[in-house]
Write a protein that holds these residues in place. Sequence first.
Motif, PDB file in Angstrom:
ATOM      1  N   LEU A  20      30.234  72.111 -22.033  1.00  0.00           N
ATOM      2  CA  LEU A  20      29.947  71.077 -21.041  1.00  0.00           C
ATOM      3  C   LEU A  20      30.941  71.103 -19.882  1.00  0.00           C
ATOM      4  O   LEU A  20      30.700  70.507 -18.848  1.00  0.00           O
ATOM      5  N   SER A  21      32.043  71.817 -20.072  1.00  0.00           N
ATOM      6  CA  SER A  21      33.119  71.683 -19.093  1.00  0.00           C
ATOM      7  C   SER A  21      32.682  72.088 -17.701  1.00  0.00           C
ATOM      8  O   SER A  21      33.162  71.553 -16.719  1.00  0.00           O
ATOM      9  N   ARG A  22      31.748  73.033 -17.622  1.00  0.00           N
ATOM     10  CA  ARG A  22      31.403  73.502 -16.289  1.00  0.00           C
ATOM     11  C   ARG A  22      30.736  72.422 -15.464  1.00  0.00           C
ATOM     12  O   ARG A  22      31.152  72.128 -14.364  1.00  0.00           O
ATOM     13  N   THR A  23      29.720  71.791 -16.018  1.00  0.00           N
ATOM     14  CA  THR A  23      29.115  70.700 -15.281  1.00  0.00           C
ATOM     15  C   THR A  23      30.102  69.593 -15.146  1.00  0.00           C
ATOM     16  O   THR A  23      30.225  68.977 -14.111  1.00  0.00           O
ATOM     17  N   SER A  24      30.751  69.305 -16.294  1.00  0.00           N
ATOM     18  CA  SER A  24      31.582  68.120 -16.272  1.00  0.00           C
ATOM     19  C   SER A  24      32.688  68.280 -15.265  1.00  0.00           C
ATOM     20  O   SER A  24      33.004  67.364 -14.537  1.00  0.00           O
ATOM     21  N   SER A  25      33.249  69.504 -15.198  1.00  0.00           N
ATOM     22  CA  SER A  25      34.339  69.633 -14.245  1.00  0.00           C
ATOM     23  C   SER A  25      33.804  69.433 -12.832  1.00  0.00           C
ATOM     24  O   SER A  25      34.459  68.858 -11.984  1.00  0.00           O
ATOM     25  N   LYS A  26      32.565  69.884 -12.634  1.00  0.00           N
ATOM     26  CA  LYS A  26      31.973  69.691 -11.314  1.00  0.00           C
ATOM     27  C   LYS A  26      31.776  68.203 -11.042  1.00  0.00           C
ATOM     28  O   LYS A  26      32.136  67.680  -9.999  1.00  0.00           O
ATOM     29  N   LEU A  27      31.183  67.555 -12.048  1.00  0.00           N
ATOM     30  CA  LEU A  27      30.922  66.132 -11.930  1.00  0.00           C
ATOM     31  C   LEU A  27      32.233  65.378 -11.782  1.00  0.00           C
ATOM     32  O   LEU A  27      32.386  64.508 -10.928  1.00  0.00           O
ATOM     33  N   ALA A  28      33.211  65.774 -12.612  1.00  0.00           N
ATOM     34  CA  ALA A  28      34.498  65.086 -12.585  1.00  0.00           C
ATOM     35  C   ALA A  28      35.167  65.273 -11.227  1.00  0.00           C
ATOM     36  O   ALA A  28      35.711  64.326 -10.654  1.00  0.00           O
ATOM     37  N   ASP A  77      39.356  47.780  -6.497  1.00  0.00           N
ATOM     38  CA  ASP A  77      40.027  49.067  -6.377  1.00  0.00           C
ATOM     39  C   ASP A  77      39.975  49.749  -7.734  1.00  0.00           C
ATOM     40  O   ASP A  77      40.428  49.184  -8.726  1.00  0.00           O
ATOM     41  N   MET A  78      39.394  50.904  -7.738  1.00  0.00           N
ATOM     42  CA  MET A  78      39.291  51.599  -9.022  1.00  0.00           C
ATOM     43  C   MET A  78      39.725  53.032  -8.870  1.00  0.00           C
ATOM     44  O   MET A  78      39.280  53.745  -7.975  1.00  0.00           O
ATOM     45  N   GLY A  79      40.573  53.461  -9.756  1.00  0.00           N
ATOM     46  CA  GLY A  79      40.959  54.869  -9.756  1.00  0.00           C
ATOM     47  C   GLY A  79      39.822  55.695 -10.340  1.00  0.00           C
ATOM     48  O   GLY A  79      38.935  55.171 -11.004  1.00  0.00           O
ATOM     49  N   ALA A  80      39.870  56.991 -10.068  1.00  0.00           N
ATOM     50  CA  ALA A  80      38.806  57.873 -10.538  1.00  0.00           C
ATOM     51  C   ALA A  80      38.670  57.824 -12.056  1.00  0.00           C
ATOM     52  O   ALA A  80      37.570  57.801 -12.593  1.00  0.00           O
ATOM     53  N   ASP A  81      39.819  57.797 -12.743  1.00  0.00           N
ATOM     54  CA  ASP A  81      39.775  57.793 -14.201  1.00  0.00           C
ATOM     55  C   ASP A  81      39.111  56.538 -14.742  1.00  0.00           C
ATOM     56  O   ASP A  81      38.351  56.579 -15.697  1.00  0.00           O
ATOM     57  N   GLU A  82      39.416  55.437 -14.080  1.00  0.00           N
ATOM     58  CA  GLU A  82      38.859  54.169 -14.528  1.00  0.00           C
ATOM     59  C   GLU A  82      37.337  54.169 -14.394  1.00  0.00           C
ATOM     60  O   GLU A  82      36.617  53.721 -15.284  1.00  0.00           O
ATOM     61  N   VAL A  83      36.866  54.695 -13.258  1.00  0.00           N
ATOM     62  CA  VAL A  83      35.426  54.771 -13.049  1.00  0.00           C
ATOM     63  C   VAL A  83      34.783  55.665 -14.092  1.00  0.00           C
ATOM     64  O   VAL A  83      33.766  55.328 -14.687  1.00  0.00           O
TER      65      VAL A  83
END
Lengths: 314, 449
Positions: A20-28, A77-83
């Motif tokens: 999944l990392s490929r999509t996920s890294s893209k999505l992330a 205000d939301m950081g990327a990780d939080e979202v």
Amino acid sequence: MNADAGEAKSGWLDRLGAGLSRTSSKLAQGITDIFTRSRLDDETLEKLDDLLIAADLGPATASALTARLARERFDRDMGADEVRAALAGDIAEILAPVAVPLILDPLAKPHVILVVGVNGSGKTTTIGKLAHQFRGQGKSVMLAAADTFRAAAVNQLRLWGERAGAEVYARDDARDAAALAFDAFKRARAEGTDVLLVDTAGRLQNKADLMAELEKIIRVLKKLDAAAPQSCLLVLDATTGQNAHAQVEVFRDITGVTGLIVTKLDGSARGGVLVALAKRFNIPVHAIGVGEGIDDLSPFEAEDFARALLGLTR
Amino acid sequence: MFDSLSDRLGEVFTRLGRRGALRESDVTAALREVRVALLEADVALPVVEDFIEAVGQRAVGEEVLRSVTPAQMVVKIVKDQLTEALGAEASALDLAVTPPAAILMVGLQGSGKTTTTAKLGLWLTNREKKKVLLVSTDTQRPAAQEQLQVLADQAGLRFMSVIAGETPRQIARRCMVTARLEGFDVVIVDTAGRLHVDEALMDEAAQLRDIVNPAETLLVADAMIGQDAVNVAKRFDERVKLTGIILTRVDGDARGGAALSARAVTGCPIKLIGVGEGLDALEEFHPDRIASRILGMGDVVTLVEKAAESIEVEEAERLAARMRKGAFDFNDMRAQLRQLGKMGGIESMLGMLPGAGRMKAQLAGQKVDERILVTQGAIIDSMTVAERRNAKLLNASRKRRIAQGSGTSVQEINRLIKQYKDTNRMMKKISKLGKKGLMRHPMAGLLPH
């Protein structure tokens, strides 16, 4: 024993993560880009919506998820990780009820599993992997080669049978899939086999005559045992887009699908449609295919799947 | 849940249509629906965005705003733009090289490469009178080589024999030598399905390409593929340089947005489409038809072709003659049911009729049971010869007997009789329209107003 289980778990998690990392890294990456600076506003939500759509969640599910996020966190205000964590949580919540393993009925001898799906979804390969898994649990397994249509399908199944150490019931000149399934069932029963996996020809769900053939297979199996088939698994290709809805709906209506197996998750992603399917049909997802090897079948875990989809580490 | 684009646009445009003149905000609203519909048809997001922008530019221009029927105008622009984006016109295979011309077939696992390889071989043999050699370099999937061999035998095509233990590269080299020595015009090279992210296998594909130096490198892509279509097509194009696309399983009910995605990112034409499991089920790609299908606007041409294929011409003429005379009886209805079944059932027929989208939705609401074709057939089969000729004979006790004989109920028989009477009434309507009128408005007399 426990150590073994732990190792096996991290093993499949790694594979799922890698797959999944490929999509996920893209999505992330996309999510990080959006949220590193901004607060949760309309523009951000729209981009988020697009990202979910690009992961095959479908426009309706994507906007439902972003709407929910907006309701709960708008203008914060939301950081990327939080979202990401919030989204992963929402997605895991949707998937959790369908993350159910395939349980065999110990009283059924055999437990009949009918495997159905459209052409090229990976039915035969999945059967090979399932057989291997059941063999690993010490069960006796028989494979019924009821794909009487595709050239060389029988031999493909025979090779998987050999690899998995499962008996294959096949006839080279078989024309009638239902008759073959019936005979295989009789044989498995006489031999006291634990599991009978019935491979069927791939068929598009809008072909009425081919779907009627599946009905017939089920009808004749029921003649021997009204409870058969104990399971009917629909094999779904993870690269499939929104047509997956039609596939699940029609196969469910005609063959009473009891569970899904999602294949080819080792590609550049997808599987996003599963979220929409879980919401709409509530049919269990038993396992996911993450490669061509005999071991490349993993249980479906909602939280891991959701987090992997969004590129979050465990 | 998933409206077809025609339903969706139908709604928006009905709304817009009622208002007469169109405002820019109306166009924006319509385009939002187009966007969602295209996404639901699995057109990839970046492709959708570009498409919407192009349509928007055309739509907010004077073209639409000045038009008397703005709604239709928008539909037309969307359709035109889509057809254009799909490639405007059919594009043939280009095999004009010194023979043997190699065709390399690549794609993901399960996209239909092997079946398509055999179909293409048959197509080139029959249509272009080429001497074709089929080769499988798929040493990956169990029994894949054998599958192509069996298909080749079925189609009466030459298949290059397998030597156990040969690598794909060795097979590729050998097949070109064989083809040259034995004077083949075309060599079609099937390859193992591979993920576009699998570097090792993509390298192998590139090496195979270098060995056979193909005149055509065709990506075989499943019409059901989702958003990933862009990544797949792009990656294969980068690594093996595609010259064309074959879209498979177009006979399914996927809307086929992948066609647009793949075409848009590679710029390669879609050359052929697979439309069934039979080895002759390969067709030229007609962008306008797929555009209609993605939009759910109905595909009359395909319907007519499908009808022509599955209906025995004489039988159809006989039926038509009897209908005109008003002599349509249950025997004829039985024949009709059989043909409807052959054409893929009620829903697939409706899907191909323009404007029938809404009707289809209504029917779906009522759960159209395709099995009705079978039950109704059984009912007619349970009638006596006299009853089949004369519906008036069917009194209560006869109906009970027929119900028992066909395993149905009297209600179901009454329904069939009503349907029979409706058909007869409709036939009278059609004969009044006359042959000319029917040709001009093929469906007008049939659809409820």
